[in-house]
Design a protein around this motif. Structure first.
Motif, mmCIF file in Angstrom:
data_model
loop_
_atom_site.group_PDB
_atom_site.id
_atom_site.type_symbol
_atom_site.label_atom_id
_atom_site.label_comp_id
_atom_site.label_asym_id
_atom_site.label_seq_id
_atom_site.Cartn_x
_atom_site.Cartn_y
_atom_site.Cartn_z
ATOM 1 N N LEU A 82 -19.989 -4.768 16.047
ATOM 2 C CA LEU A 82 -20.392 -3.717 15.376
ATOM 3 C C LEU A 82 -20.346 -2.292 16.447
ATOM 4 O O LEU A 82 -20.280 -2.426 17.615
ATOM 5 N N ARG A 90 -21.957 0.835 3.424
ATOM 6 C CA ARG A 90 -20.857 1.520 2.793
ATOM 7 C C ARG A 90 -19.930 0.641 2.051
ATOM 8 O O ARG A 90 -19.455 0.683 1.147
ATOM 9 N N SER A 91 -20.062 -0.640 2.802
ATOM 10 C CA SER A 91 -19.110 -1.735 2.518
ATOM 11 C C SER A 91 -19.576 -2.944 1.917
ATOM 12 O O SER A 91 -19.200 -3.722 1.189
ATOM 13 N N THR A 107 -15.350 -5.346 9.266
ATOM 14 C CA THR A 107 -14.158 -4.443 8.557
ATOM 15 C C THR A 107 -13.826 -3.501 9.937
ATOM 16 O O THR A 107 -12.566 -2.888 9.527
ATOM 17 N N SER A 141 -21.213 -2.075 7.328
ATOM 18 C CA SER A 141 -22.139 -1.161 7.055
ATOM 19 C C SER A 141 -22.545 -1.154 5.467
ATOM 20 O O SER A 141 -22.107 -1.563 4.704
ATOM 21 N N VAL A 173 -12.069 -4.334 15.774
ATOM 22 C CA VAL A 173 -12.726 -5.710 16.759
ATOM 23 C C VAL A 173 -12.800 -6.729 15.629
ATOM 24 O O VAL A 173 -12.405 -7.791 15.598
HETATM 25 N N1 LIG Z 1 -11.529 -1.487 19.885
HETATM 26 C C1 LIG Z 1 -11.662 -2.154 21.163
HETATM 27 O O1 LIG Z 1 -10.567 -2.168 21.755
HETATM 28 C C2 LIG Z 1 -12.895 -2.502 21.742
HETATM 29 C C3 LIG Z 1 -14.202 -2.331 21.078
HETATM 30 N N2 LIG Z 1 -15.397 -2.809 21.593
HETATM 31 C C4 LIG Z 1 -16.502 -2.433 21.204
HETATM 32 O O2 LIG Z 1 -16.568 -3.360 19.633
HETATM 33 C C5 LIG Z 1 -17.418 -2.502 18.808
HETATM 34 C C6 LIG Z 1 -16.522 -2.320 17.604
HETATM 35 O O3 LIG Z 1 -15.594 -1.283 17.890
HETATM 36 P P1 LIG Z 1 -14.246 -1.277 16.894
HETATM 37 O O4 LIG Z 1 -14.153 -2.294 16.045
HETATM 38 O O5 LIG Z 1 -13.376 -0.468 17.711
HETATM 39 O O6 LIG Z 1 -15.174 -0.157 16.127
HETATM 40 P P2 LIG Z 1 -14.752 0.438 14.410
HETATM 41 O O7 LIG Z 1 -15.304 1.758 14.292
HETATM 42 O O8 LIG Z 1 -13.384 0.247 14.120
HETATM 43 O O9 LIG Z 1 -15.553 -0.611 13.488
HETATM 44 C C7 LIG Z 1 -16.918 -0.676 13.432
HETATM 45 C C8 LIG Z 1 -17.855 -1.501 12.753
HETATM 46 O O10 LIG Z 1 -19.056 -1.628 12.618
HETATM 47 C C9 LIG Z 1 -19.774 -1.288 11.197
HETATM 48 N N3 LIG Z 1 -20.710 -0.453 11.193
HETATM 49 C C10 LIG Z 1 -20.700 0.730 11.255
HETATM 50 N N4 LIG Z 1 -22.110 1.612 10.939
HETATM 51 C C11 LIG Z 1 -22.934 0.237 10.745
HETATM 52 C C12 LIG Z 1 -24.105 0.122 10.199
HETATM 53 N N5 LIG Z 1 -25.005 1.078 10.184
HETATM 54 N N6 LIG Z 1 -24.597 -1.228 9.760
HETATM 55 C C13 LIG Z 1 -23.630 -2.322 9.970
HETATM 56 N N7 LIG Z 1 -22.404 -2.055 10.455
HETATM 57 C C14 LIG Z 1 -21.863 -0.708 10.765
HETATM 58 C C15 LIG Z 1 -18.424 -1.048 10.502
HETATM 59 O O11 LIG Z 1 -18.504 -0.989 9.313
HETATM 60 P P3 LIG Z 1 -17.914 -0.229 8.091
HETATM 61 O O12 LIG Z 1 -16.360 -0.417 7.877
HETATM 62 O O13 LIG Z 1 -18.421 -0.607 6.744
HETATM 63 O O14 LIG Z 1 -18.185 1.271 8.170
HETATM 64 C C16 LIG Z 1 -17.288 -1.434 11.014
HETATM 65 O O15 LIG Z 1 -17.296 -2.766 10.596
HETATM 66 C C17 LIG Z 1 -17.889 -1.212 19.332
HETATM 67 O O16 LIG Z 1 -19.044 -1.575 20.025
HETATM 68 C C18 LIG Z 1 -16.982 -0.939 20.523
HETATM 69 O O17 LIG Z 1 -17.324 -0.405 21.427
HETATM 70 C C19 LIG Z 1 -15.236 -3.331 22.868
HETATM 71 C C20 LIG Z 1 -14.183 -3.554 23.456
HETATM 72 C C21 LIG Z 1 -12.866 -3.238 23.130
#
Ligand SMILES: NC(=O)C1=CN([C@@H]2O[C@H](COP(=O)(O)OP(=O)(O)OC[C@H]3O[C@@H](n4cnc5c(N)ncnc54)[C@H](OP(=O)(O)O)[C@@H]3O)[C@@H](O)[C@H]2O)C=CC1
Ligand SMILES: N[C@@H](CC(=O)OP(=O)(O)O)C(=O)O
Length: 363
Positions: free
Chosen positions: A85, A40-41, A13, A38, A16
């Protein structure tokens, strides 16, 4: 292998995760089979729970899928698992998936420094996949493994440095200043009051990641595939800024070569333009025709105009010129959520598949 491989997406969600969903729709080798996020979803339809921020609609095959919890039991039919994640939870969850003998491609920072986990930018150091047999032995895995891709800013930097080191020898120093897009901070990420009409000259942990990850990625794997040797002698200094751009990290780079006299800007341009990665050589589906595009116009690259080059998998370089302090300076642009994140995970999986590292479940 005939049928497509089943792919799972953890963090589907998020920023990335959404990019994974887009890049995997119509992929010839992988099909999205399970999505997790998470608690939540979990249990909700993807369409209902996702704050979709991509400029094209949610692919039909995913919009009605139910989001599950990120537990291996819901992903046991997946041949590959891509993780987008949040780093706060990625460490524990990805380790559970690895212990369940699944093939995990992670975007998170948690295991990038692990000595048995490769940190792979697919158009740079695919050779580091040779650590996988050792990683499997170490952790008693039959078909699973964990591969990480790099920090998004580091990714752009190493793509440009790789052909220069290959052609002209080691670098003594690298100084890089970034201008990073807001999508790099996820969603909701940086508050609009902080970034609108503004630039924030700090991104927590980013400079340290650029300075260290560069040395692992551009370093060698030892002859028996059991350890990485960090790039010796090169000093990297990074300064990172958040700017009001949606996608695309711009980086101003100055470098000094160990071998003197240094190459001319024309020689550097030639080396960049003629770089061919292993991903190209083995004909990976997502490998861009050119890993590096050199734009000769005086005011390029620019995020809005150049981030989609090579479908977001190419790094665009411009303004290659002499540096009055070091030897050469240039500007580069990387799409932070394609090559800088989800795209690297997918291209890494394509390489792993070509190398016979992914075993299709049920075959
Ligand atoms: N954005 C970028 O350009 C880049 C990001 N990254 C890395 O990629 C990863 C994701 O980043 P990004 O997409 O930006 O982050 P977001 O905050 O947009 O998304 C985070 C995701 O993690 C999920 N999540 C949060 N808490 C939990 C939990 N307790 N259990 C399971 N799932 C969970 C969220 O689900 P929900 O929606 O349900 O909360 C969501 O799907 C990070 O580690 C980031 O450092 C690496 C390179 C580049
Ligand atoms: N920190 C990067 C994105 C990111 O999440 O990087 P990492 O995966 O190295 O934590 C940015 O803000 O643009």
């Amino acid at each position: 292998m005939s049928a497509k491989l089943k792919a799972g997406i953890l963090g589907a969600t998020g920023t990335v995760g959404q990019r994974f969903v887009i890049l995997l729709s119509n992929h010839p080798q992988f099909i999205v089979h399970a999505i997790g996020a998470s608690p939540r979803s979990a249990g909700k339809r993807y369409f209902d729970t996702t704050k979709w921020k991509m400029t094209i609609p949610i692919p039909e095959n995913v919009e009605n899928m139910l989001v599950s919890q990120c537990k291996p039991e819901y992903f046991k039919e997946c041949d590959v698992v891509f993780s987008g994640l949040d780093a706060d939870v990625a460490g524990d969850i990805e380790m559970e998936f690895l212990k369940a003998d699944l093939a995990v491609f992670s975007n998170a920072k948690n295991y990038r420094r692990d000595p048995s986990v490769p940190l792979i930018v697919p158009t740079v150091n695919a050779a580091h996949f040779s650590i996988i047999p050792y990683q499997r032995k170490l952790r008693s895995l039959k078909k699973g493994f964990l591969v990480t891709n790099a920090n998004c800013s580091t990714t752009g930097l190493v793509v440009a440095l790789k052909p220069l080191i290959d052609t002209f020898g080691p670098l003594e120093s690298v100084i890089v200043h970034t201008m990073q897009a807001i999508s790099g901070a996820g969603y909701p990420g940086v508050s609009s009051l902080d970034i609108f009409d503004n630039i924030v000259p700090f991104i927590s942990g980013e400079e340290e990641k650029m300075e260290w990850e560069t040395l692992k990625i551009l370093g060698e794997i030892n002859a028996d595939g059991t350890a990485f040797d960090l790039l010796p002698e090169t000093r990297v200094s990074a300064t990172c800024n958040r700017v009001p751009v949606i996608d695309g990290h711009l980086e101003c780079v100055s470098i000094k070569f160990k071998n003197q006299p240094p190459p001319s800007p024309e020689q550097v341009t030639h080396a960049l333009e003629n770089y061919e990665s292993i991903a190209n050589q083995i004909g990976c589906y997502s490998a861009p025709p050119k890993s590096i595009i050199v734009n000769p116009e005086k005011d390029r690259p620019q995020p809005r105009l150049d981030r989609d080059n090579g479908n977001g998998y190419s790094v665009t370089v411009g303004r290659v010129r002499t540096c009055n302090v070091l030897d050469i300076k240039f500007t580069l642009l990387v799409h932070n959520t394609v090559l800088g994140a989800a795209g690297s995970g997918i291209l890494n999986a394509e390489i792993a598949l070509a190398r016979g590292l992914i075993k299709q479940i049920g075959l």
